[in-house]
Design an enzyme around this catalytic site. Structure first.
Site, PDB file in Angstrom:
ATOM      1  N   GLU A 142       0.807  -1.222   0.000  1.00 15.08           N
ATOM      2  CA  GLU A 142       0.000   0.000   0.000  1.00 15.08           C
ATOM      3  C   GLU A 142       0.839   1.272   0.000  1.00 15.08           C
ATOM      4  OE1 GLU A 142      -3.080   0.593  -0.316  1.00 15.08           O
ATOM      5  OE2 GLU A 142      -4.084  -1.318  -0.052  1.00 15.08           O
ATOM      6  N   SER A 143       1.849   1.323   0.854  1.00 13.36           N
ATOM      7  CA  SER A 143       2.539   2.595   1.087  1.00 13.36           C
ATOM      8  C   SER A 143       4.047   2.467   1.218  1.00 13.36           C
ATOM      9  CB  SER A 143       2.001   3.217   2.377  1.00 13.36           C
ATOM     10  OG  SER A 143       2.298   2.377   3.496  1.00 13.36           O
TER      11      SER A 143
END
Length: 528
Positions: A142-143
Site C-alpha cells: 500500500e505505502s
C-alpha cells in the site's frame, strides 16, 4: 496520566508459555504486572504470541494451527510462524512479482528501515486477532510502510485509506490531526475492515484482499458475472481491474520472499522481537517538540512515531496519547507526571486590533479558526477590537520566534516577499519551507490565485516541529487525467495552483488535457 502498554515482549511471551513471567530486558526494574496486556493475568490463558506450526491446509489455503514454545529469532520468523495463506502456488502472476522484488534489494532495505518502527505493533495486533500474519506486509504494497504516503485517489497513511472509507471507520481528520496516518487508529480500522471483507467473502482472504483494493462491490460484481457464465469465482478466475489483479500477487510475492529469502537471493535485516515504542496516555493536548525533549528523542523521531498529528501539538480534541521510544517510556511518563497542565501548551495573549478578522489572526499564528474558537469558547467568527484572545502555541520557548507586531508573543516571525517573474505559490512556499495553503491563506488568496511580478506577499517563518514535519510531507504524485477533468478541477482537488500544474508538466495554453494523460503533482500530504 497512565502508561498504556498494549505491547508485550515476545521473548517474555515465550517464557509465559512455559509457566514463567518476565520483565522487558530494556527495563529490568519494571514489574511483571506492567508488562501484561490490559485485562490479562499470568497463566489464565495462552499468550497472544504463541506460534503456529506448519501443517495441512483447509479448502481455502489456511494452515492448521498448533502451538509451540520455540521463541522466534526475530519478527520475520514470528511472521513465518503465523503465515496462513497458500504461498506454494506457481501462479505466473505471483512469479512475475517475485522476480521483480528479488531484483530490488535496495527497495527491500528501504522498506525494512521504515517498517522497523511499526512492524512489531502491527504484527501483534494481527496475531491477537487471529488473522494471517501476511496482512502485516500489506502496508508494503500500500505505502512501502511510509505513514505520509499519499496517492492520486487521495488515499493517505500506511494503510492508504481514502477519505470516504476513513470516515466510515471513524478515522477523524481535523486541522490538527489525520487518523489515516495514525499508526494505532489506522491499523485498528484496516484490520476491522479486512475482517469484515473476509466475512463477506466467506473466509476467502484473496477475495477480501482484492476487495480492500478495489472495493467489495467491484469484487461481488465480478463474482456474479462469472457465476452467470458458469465460471469459477476464485480470485484468479475473476475479471478485475488491472491494479487489483496485480495487487494480491504483490502481497503473496512479498510474503514468499519473507518466508524463504535465501531461495530468491535476497536478504532481510533482522527486526528485533522487542517493541519499538510504548503508548502513553497524555490526558490532554501537548506540544510535540516539548514531548520529544521529555522523551530524550529528536523531533523527527517523534513526528515519525506520531504521524497522525499534522501540527506542532497533539489535537486538543484527542486522541490524547503519544507513541514514544520504548527505552524512554518510563522517563517520559515521570516527566509528564510532574509537568503542570498549563505548561504543556503555551498560551499567547493577543489583543484584537481594528480591522482584524479571526481568519487573519489564525493565519498569523499558523492555527485554525476552529482552534481559536474552541480555546476562547467563541460561538462564531465574530470578534471585537480591544478584546483579548488566547492563542495556543509551542510550549518550548527556545523554538518560538516573536511576532513583530504590537509586541504580541507568538510563534512565527513576519517576513515580506516581493514576487519575481516566474514565481508561483509552490516555488515560493518550497523555498521558504512553508505549505502552499498557508502561504495563500496569509495573503487572503487561494493556491490557484494569479501572482504578479512586484506583488508583496506576507510570510510567517516558523522553526518549530510543524514546519519540520511539513518539509517532510511533500509528496510527488502521478495523476491520470479522467474524462471531464480540467486544470482548474485537478488543481482544486489537490490544493495546488493551475500555474504550478502547468509548470510541473510543461503545459501551455493551447494544449488541451486528454483522458489518460499522465500528470505530475507535488502535494503536501498533511494538507490533503
Amino acid at each position: 496520566m497512565t502508561l498504556t502498554r498494549n505491547w508485550i515482549s515476545i521473548t517474555a511471551a515465550g517464557l509465559l508459555l512455559s509457566g514463567c513471567s518476565s520483565a522487558l530486558t530494556q527495563n529490568p526494574d519494571s514489574s511483571a504486572d506492567a508488562l501484561r496486556l490490559p485485562g490479562n493475568q499470568a497463566g489464565t490463558h495462552a499468550s497472544p504470541w504463541e506460534t503456529r506450526a506448519t501443517g495441512s491446509r483447509d479448502s481455502i489455503g489456511r494452515k492448521a494451527r498448533a502451538n509451540t514454545t520455540a521463541p522466534p529469532e526475530d519478527l520475520w520468523q514470528l511472521s513465518r510462524n503465523h503465515f496462513e495463506l497458500n504461498l506454494e502456488s506457481d501462479n505466473p502472476r505471483v512469479a512475475s512479482q517475485i522476480r521483480y522484488y528479488s531484483k530490488h534489494q535496495d527497495y527491500l532495505d528501504r522498506v525494512t528501515d521504515r517498517a522497523e518502527r511499526y512492524y512489531h505493533y502491527i504484527l501483534q495486533q494481527i496475531i491477537e486477532r487471529g488473522l494471517p500474519a501476511e496482512l502485516a506486509l500489506l502496508p508494503v504494497v500500500e505505502s512501502a510502510y511510509d505513514p505520509f504516503a499519499y496517492s492520486p485517489s487521495r488515499a493517505a497513511g500506511p494503510w492508504q485509506f481514502i477519505p470516504g472509507t476513513a470516515k466510515h471507520f471513524g478515522l477523524r481528520k481535523t486541522w490538527w490531526y489525520d487518523g489515516r496516518r495514525d499508526i494505532v487508529a489506522s491499523t485498528d480500522a484496516a484490520l476491522t475492515y479486512l475482517e469484515q471483507l473476509n466475512k463477506r467473502f466467506d473466509g476467502d482472504w484473496l477475495l477480501a484482499l482484492a476487495a480492500y483494493n478495489a472495493g467489495g462491490g467491484t469484487v461481488s460484481k465480478a463474482i456474479r458475472k462469472n457465476t452467470k457464465k458458469g465460471l469459477a469465482t476464485d480470485f484468479w478466475s475473476l475479471d478485475l481491474p488491472s491494479e487489483t489483479e496485480a495487487y494480491v500477487p504483490k502481497l503473496l510475492a512479498i510474503a514468499s520472499l519473507v518466508k524463504a529469502p535465501a531461495d530468491y537471493g535476497v536478504s532481510l535485516r533482522a527486526l528485533a522481537v522487542e517493541p519499538y515504542f510504548a503508548i502513553i496516555e497524555t490526558q490532554g493536548q501537548i506540544d510535540l517538540a516539548q514531548a520529544a525533549k521529555m522523551a530524550d528523542t529528536s523531533s523527527e523521531e517523534m513526528a515519525l512515531l506520531n504521524p497522525g498529528f499534522s501540527r506542532w501539538a497533539t489535537d486538543p480534541e484527542g486522541p490524547h496519547r503519544l507513541l514514544v521510544p520504548i527505552d524512554s517510556a518510563m522517563q517520559f511518563e515521570n516527566k509528564l507526571a510532574s509537568l503542570p497542565a498549563e505548561q504543556r501548551v503555551r498560551w499567547n495573549r493577543y489583543r484584537i486590533q481594528r480591522g482584524d478578522s479571526l481568519s487573519a489572526i489564525a493565519a498569523r499564528f499558523n492555527i485554525s479558526t476552529a482552534a481559536i474558537r474552541s480555546a476562547n469558547k467563541l460561538k462564531s467568527n465574530r470578534i471585537t477590537a480591544g478584546k483579548t484572545l488566547l492563542i495556543p502555541g509551542p510550549a518550548n520557548t527556545s523554538l518560538a520566534a516573536t511576532v513583530a507586531q504590537d509586541g504580541a508573543a507568538g510563534t512565527r516571525e513576519k517576513l515580506s516577499y516581493k514576487v519575481r517573474a516566474g514565481d508561483s505559490f509552490w516555488k515560493i512556499a518550497r523555498s521558504h519551507k512553508v505549505s502552499v495553503s498557508d502561504l495563500a491563506s496569509w495573503n487572503k488568496m487561494t493556491p490557484r490565485s494569479t501572482l504578479k511580478a512586484g506583488q508583496q506577499l506576507t510570510l510567517w517563518r516558523d522553526s518549530s516541529l510543524a514546519s519540520s514535519a511539513q518539509r517532510e510531507t511533500l509528496r510527488k504524485v502521478g495523476y491520470s487525467v479522467r474524462s471531464g477533468d480540467s486544470l482548474s478541477l485537478i488543481a482544486s482537488r489537490f490544493s495546488v495552483s493551475v500555474a504550478d500544474l502547468k509548470r510541473w508538466n510543461g503545459l501551455n495554453k493551447g494544449r488541451y488535457l486528454q483522458p489518460g494523460q499522465k500528470l505530475t503533482l507535488f502535494v503536501n500530504a498533511t494538507d490533503s
